[in-house]
Scaffold this motif. Sequence first.
Motif, short mmCIF file in Angstrom:
data_model
loop_
_atom_site.label_atom_id
_atom_site.label_comp_id
_atom_site.label_asym_id
_atom_site.label_seq_id
_atom_site.Cartn_x
_atom_site.Cartn_y
_atom_site.Cartn_z
N ASN A 54 0.84 -1.18 0.00
CA ASN A 54 0.00 0.00 0.00
C ASN A 54 0.88 1.24 0.00
O ASN A 54 2.08 1.17 0.28
CB ASN A 54 -0.92 0.02 1.22
CG ASN A 54 -2.22 0.75 0.97
OD1 ASN A 54 -2.32 1.59 0.09
ND2 ASN A 54 -3.22 0.43 1.77
N GLU A 55 0.27 2.38 -0.27
CA GLU A 55 0.93 3.68 -0.15
C GLU A 55 0.65 4.19 1.27
O GLU A 55 -0.50 4.20 1.70
CB GLU A 55 0.37 4.66 -1.17
CG GLU A 55 0.69 4.33 -2.60
CD GLU A 55 2.14 4.59 -2.95
OE1 GLU A 55 2.71 5.60 -2.49
OE2 GLU A 55 2.71 3.76 -3.68
N VAL A 56 1.69 4.60 1.96
CA VAL A 56 1.54 5.12 3.32
C VAL A 56 2.32 6.42 3.48
O VAL A 56 3.21 6.72 2.68
CB VAL A 56 2.00 4.10 4.39
CG1 VAL A 56 1.23 2.79 4.27
CG2 VAL A 56 3.49 3.85 4.32
N THR A 57 1.97 7.16 4.51
CA THR A 57 2.70 8.40 4.79
C THR A 57 3.85 8.17 5.76
O THR A 57 4.84 8.91 5.74
CB THR A 57 1.77 9.47 5.38
OG1 THR A 57 1.15 8.97 6.57
CG2 THR A 57 0.71 9.88 4.36
N MET A 58 3.71 7.13 6.61
CA MET A 58 4.75 6.86 7.60
C MET A 58 4.72 5.40 8.03
O MET A 58 3.65 4.82 8.17
CB MET A 58 4.57 7.76 8.83
CG MET A 58 5.64 7.60 9.88
SD MET A 58 5.36 8.81 11.21
CE MET A 58 6.94 8.79 12.00
N VAL A 59 5.91 4.84 8.26
CA VAL A 59 6.05 3.49 8.79
C VAL A 59 6.75 3.61 10.14
O VAL A 59 7.78 4.27 10.26
CB VAL A 59 6.89 2.60 7.85
CG1 VAL A 59 7.14 1.24 8.47
CG2 VAL A 59 6.22 2.47 6.50
N ILE A 60 6.17 2.97 11.15
CA ILE A 60 6.77 2.95 12.48
C ILE A 60 7.06 1.49 12.82
O ILE A 60 6.16 0.65 12.78
CB ILE A 60 5.84 3.56 13.54
CG1 ILE A 60 5.52 5.01 13.16
CG2 ILE A 60 6.48 3.49 14.93
CD1 ILE A 60 4.40 5.62 13.96
N ALA A 61 8.33 1.20 13.12
CA ALA A 61 8.74 -0.19 13.38
C ALA A 61 9.75 -0.23 14.52
O ALA A 61 10.42 0.76 14.82
CB ALA A 61 9.34 -0.80 12.12
N LYS A 62 9.86 -1.41 15.13
CA LYS A 62 10.84 -1.63 16.19
C LYS A 62 12.02 -2.40 15.62
O LYS A 62 11.88 -3.55 15.21
CB LYS A 62 10.23 -2.42 17.34
CG LYS A 62 9.16 -1.67 18.10
CD LYS A 62 8.68 -2.48 19.29
CE LYS A 62 7.52 -1.82 19.98
NZ LYS A 62 7.78 -0.53 20.55
N VAL A 119 4.18 -3.45 13.27
CA VAL A 119 4.59 -2.37 12.36
C VAL A 119 3.34 -1.54 12.12
O VAL A 119 2.30 -2.08 11.71
CB VAL A 119 5.15 -2.93 11.04
CG1 VAL A 119 5.46 -1.80 10.07
CG2 VAL A 119 6.39 -3.77 11.30
N LYS A 120 3.42 -0.25 12.40
CA LYS A 120 2.29 0.65 12.18
C LYS A 120 2.49 1.35 10.84
O LYS A 120 3.57 1.87 10.56
CB LYS A 120 2.19 1.69 13.29
CG LYS A 120 1.89 1.10 14.65
CD LYS A 120 1.84 2.19 15.69
CE LYS A 120 1.73 1.62 17.08
NZ LYS A 120 1.78 2.67 18.10
N LEU A 121 1.43 1.37 10.05
CA LEU A 121 1.48 1.94 8.71
C LEU A 121 0.42 3.03 8.62
O LEU A 121 -0.77 2.75 8.49
CB LEU A 121 1.24 0.84 7.68
CG LEU A 121 2.21 -0.34 7.83
CD1 LEU A 121 1.58 -1.64 7.46
CD2 LEU A 121 3.47 -0.08 7.04
N ASN A 122 0.86 4.29 8.75
CA ASN A 122 -0.06 5.43 8.71
C ASN A 122 -0.37 5.79 7.27
O ASN A 122 0.54 5.99 6.46
CB ASN A 122 0.55 6.64 9.43
CG ASN A 122 0.79 6.37 10.89
OD1 ASN A 122 0.19 5.48 11.48
ND2 ASN A 122 1.69 7.12 11.49
N LYS A 123 -1.66 5.87 6.95
CA LYS A 123 -2.08 6.17 5.59
C LYS A 123 -2.54 7.62 5.46
O LYS A 123 -2.81 8.28 6.46
CB LYS A 123 -3.21 5.21 5.18
CG LYS A 123 -2.76 3.75 5.21
CD LYS A 123 -3.73 2.78 4.59
CE LYS A 123 -5.05 2.75 5.30
NZ LYS A 123 -5.97 1.74 4.79
N ALA A 124 -2.62 8.10 4.22
CA ALA A 124 -2.96 9.49 3.95
C ALA A 124 -4.37 9.85 4.42
O ALA A 124 -4.64 11.00 4.75
CB ALA A 124 -2.82 9.78 2.46
N ASP A 125 -5.27 8.85 4.50
CA ASP A 125 -6.64 9.13 4.93
C ASP A 125 -6.77 9.22 6.45
O ASP A 125 -7.87 9.35 6.98
CB ASP A 125 -7.61 8.09 4.37
CG ASP A 125 -7.32 6.68 4.88
OD1 ASP A 125 -6.43 6.48 5.73
OD2 ASP A 125 -7.99 5.74 4.39
#
Length: 135
Positions: free
Chosen positions: A18-26, A50-56
């Motif tokens: 997917n397209e995401v704005t930010m990936v947060i990982a450990k 893993v958190k994947l923040n999307k544009a929406d």
Amino acid sequence: MKTVTVNIVTPDGPVYENEVTMVIAKTAAGDIGVLAGHVPMVAPLKISAVKLNKADGKTDVVTVSGGFVEVRPDKISILASSAELAENIDVARAKEAQKRAEARLQQKQSDIDTKRAEAALARAVNRIKVQEGNI
């Protein structure tokens, strides 16, 4: 806000794209947050979410059982031995795995068995926390 393509792949095949704005990982060195245009890097991942923040404004969450994250300015690839979307986690199965791992740890067999049981316990607890939203 700019987006970046994220692929999460296991030996069994793709889990997420997917397209995401930010990936947060450990990672083994600590938590990272990656945006589009980030400098290239490779880092080992811990058993974690893993958190994947999307544009929406929504966030997708994927559990990973270790692996690696490869960051390029236009693409982020996560290669994991196993990965699962939060909504696909079978909590009952994860809780059974947790019980089995705890029982193995109480048996205190060889060092190899202990390390395998500890890893199994960490994976099960991670899956339960992610599915219940406790990440």
